[in-house]
Design a protein around this motif. Structure first.
Motif, PDB file in Angstrom:
ATOM      1  N   VAL A 148      37.924  33.790  28.719  1.00  0.00           N
ATOM      2  CA  VAL A 148      37.455  33.227  29.993  1.00  0.00           C
ATOM      3  C   VAL A 148      37.301  34.343  31.021  1.00  0.00           C
ATOM      4  CG1 VAL A 148      38.120  31.749  31.934  1.00  0.00           C
ATOM      5  CG2 VAL A 148      38.367  30.913  29.593  1.00  0.00           C
ATOM      6  N   ALA A 149      38.308  35.202  31.112  1.00  0.00           N
ATOM      7  CA  ALA A 149      38.254  36.300  32.078  1.00  0.00           C
ATOM      8  C   ALA A 149      37.091  37.248  31.777  1.00  0.00           C
ATOM      9  CB  ALA A 149      39.571  37.067  32.066  1.00  0.00           C
ATOM     10  N   LEU A 150      36.888  37.552  30.521  1.00  0.00           N
ATOM     11  CA  LEU A 150      35.800  38.464  30.137  1.00  0.00           C
ATOM     12  C   LEU A 150      34.446  37.841  30.426  1.00  0.00           C
ATOM     13  CD1 LEU A 150      35.105  41.196  28.885  1.00  0.00           C
ATOM     14  CD2 LEU A 150      35.123  40.086  26.641  1.00  0.00           C
ATOM     15  N   ARG A 151      34.318  36.551  30.196  1.00  0.00           N
ATOM     16  CA  ARG A 151      33.046  35.880  30.465  1.00  0.00           C
ATOM     17  C   ARG A 151      32.708  35.930  31.953  1.00  0.00           C
ATOM     18  NH1 ARG A 151      33.720  30.384  28.921  1.00  0.00           N
ATOM     19  NH2 ARG A 151      34.185  31.264  26.906  1.00  0.00           N
ATOM     20  N   VAL A 152      33.706  35.769  32.816  1.00  0.00           N
ATOM     21  CA  VAL A 152      33.463  35.787  34.255  1.00  0.00           C
ATOM     22  C   VAL A 152      33.258  37.215  34.759  1.00  0.00           C
ATOM     23  CG1 VAL A 152      34.490  35.300  36.516  1.00  0.00           C
ATOM     24  CG2 VAL A 152      34.712  33.638  34.667  1.00  0.00           C
ATOM     25  N   GLY A 196      38.386  45.866  30.899  1.00  0.00           N
ATOM     26  CA  GLY A 196      39.593  46.352  31.570  1.00  0.00           C
ATOM     27  C   GLY A 196      40.116  45.376  32.607  1.00  0.00           C
ATOM     28  N   THR A 197      39.235  44.853  33.416  1.00  0.00           N
ATOM     29  CA  THR A 197      39.641  43.895  34.439  1.00  0.00           C
ATOM     30  C   THR A 197      40.059  42.575  33.798  1.00  0.00           C
ATOM     31  OG1 THR A 197      38.003  44.927  35.894  1.00  0.00           O
ATOM     32  CG2 THR A 197      38.973  42.883  36.651  1.00  0.00           C
ATOM     33  N   ALA A 198      39.412  42.199  32.696  1.00  0.00           N
ATOM     34  CA  ALA A 198      39.799  40.979  31.981  1.00  0.00           C
ATOM     35  C   ALA A 198      41.216  41.114  31.424  1.00  0.00           C
ATOM     36  CB  ALA A 198      38.806  40.685  30.858  1.00  0.00           C
ATOM     37  N   ARG A 227      40.125  31.637  35.013  1.00  0.00           N
ATOM     38  CA  ARG A 227      38.830  31.606  35.708  1.00  0.00           C
ATOM     39  C   ARG A 227      39.017  31.893  37.191  1.00  0.00           C
ATOM     40  NH1 ARG A 227      36.617  27.949  38.809  1.00  0.00           N
ATOM     41  NH2 ARG A 227      34.384  27.870  39.063  1.00  0.00           N
ATOM     42  N   ASN A 228      39.987  31.236  37.817  1.00  0.00           N
ATOM     43  CA  ASN A 228      40.221  31.439  39.255  1.00  0.00           C
ATOM     44  C   ASN A 228      40.648  32.873  39.558  1.00  0.00           C
ATOM     45  OD1 ASN A 228      39.575  28.784  39.645  1.00  0.00           O
ATOM     46  ND2 ASN A 228      41.674  28.078  39.806  1.00  0.00           N
ATOM     47  N   ARG A 229      41.521  33.430  38.737  1.00  0.00           N
ATOM     48  CA  ARG A 229      41.945  34.818  38.943  1.00  0.00           C
ATOM     49  C   ARG A 229      40.781  35.779  38.750  1.00  0.00           C
ATOM     50  NH1 ARG A 229      47.741  35.471  38.113  1.00  0.00           N
ATOM     51  NH2 ARG A 229      48.549  33.836  39.475  1.00  0.00           N
ATOM     52  N   SER A 230      39.900  35.468  37.804  1.00  0.00           N
ATOM     53  CA  SER A 230      38.740  36.323  37.557  1.00  0.00           C
ATOM     54  C   SER A 230      37.782  36.286  38.739  1.00  0.00           C
ATOM     55  CB  SER A 230      38.013  35.876  36.287  1.00  0.00           C
ATOM     56  OG  SER A 230      38.867  35.977  35.176  1.00  0.00           O
ATOM     57  N   ILE A 231      37.575  35.116  39.286  1.00  0.00           N
ATOM     58  CA  ILE A 231      36.710  34.992  40.467  1.00  0.00           C
ATOM     59  C   ILE A 231      37.320  35.757  41.634  1.00  0.00           C
ATOM     60  CG2 ILE A 231      35.831  33.358  42.189  1.00  0.00           C
ATOM     61  CD1 ILE A 231      35.479  31.361  39.827  1.00  0.00           C
ATOM     62  N   ASP A 232      38.636  35.647  41.797  1.00  0.00           N
ATOM     63  CA  ASP A 232      39.304  36.419  42.849  1.00  0.00           C
ATOM     64  C   ASP A 232      39.106  37.915  42.633  1.00  0.00           C
ATOM     65  OD1 ASP A 232      40.179  34.070  43.981  1.00  0.00           O
ATOM     66  OD2 ASP A 232      42.211  34.201  43.149  1.00  0.00           O
ATOM     67  N   ALA A 233      39.192  38.355  41.388  1.00  0.00           N
ATOM     68  CA  ALA A 233      38.994  39.778  41.089  1.00  0.00           C
ATOM     69  C   ALA A 233      37.563  40.205  41.416  1.00  0.00           C
ATOM     70  CB  ALA A 233      39.313  40.054  39.618  1.00  0.00           C
TER      71      ALA A 233
END
Length: 174
Positions: free
Chosen positions: A33-37, A42-44, A78-84
């Protein structure tokens, strides 16, 4: 294999093995999910670590009554990824950014000209034809429904729509 609720209860007591089991069970979901967003491995990975650290520090944040642990972890990721994404600073200068257009500007300009021409022609129609045409095409009403709403005979409704369409065709052929 323990269920998620019993594993979370063990995590609340500081059981590292239970935490490792949860990580093994859900790390792929959180990472994907993180990688998709983010579209950045690295950030994922950072988001993955943050999500599981949240569970380790505060396992009470998950409420079983609101859904499954896997779904909750996906939403948190997903929410943490959007914040990033929002925290990211642009690395490119604005002048260096290439903007691409998903559509052909010439086609769009031609389409807009045709729309404006159609609006003008429709506005110049006799009011009965315009109202009937708008009810048929913009409100999606059938000829019978228009006849019932206006009280006009069905044949009159059909004739008005046909006359309006003929006027539109003539204006576009001219």
């Amino acid at each position: 294999m323990r269920d998620d609720a019993s594993l979370l209860a063990l995590v609340r007591r500081g059981d590292e093995q239970a935490m490792a089991t949860l990580y093994d069970r859900y790390s792929r979901v959180v990472y994907s999910v993180a990688l998709r967003v983010l579209r950045d491995p690295g950030t994922a990975e950072d988001v993955l670590q943050d999500v599981f650290m949240q569970i380790w520090r505060n396992p009470e944040t998950f409420e079983e009554t609101r859904g499954t642990l896997g779904a909750w972890l996906a939403v948190v990721a997903r929410n943490r990824s959007i914040d990033a994404l929002r925290r990211r600073r642009p690395t490119d200068s604005v002048e260096d950014v290439i903007l691409s257009s998903g559509f052909n500007l010439a086609d769009e300009a031609e389409r807009n000209a045709l729309i404006e021409k159609a609006r003008t022609v429709i506005q110049n129609l006799p009011s009965e034809q315009r109202k009937t045409l708008e009810m048929a095409f913009f409100d999606g009403l059938t000829h019978t429904e228009i006849s019932e709403m206006t009280g006009d005979p069905l044949g009159t409704v059909k004739t008005r729509i046909r006359s309006a369409l003929i006027s539109l065709r003539r204006s576009f052929q001219a």
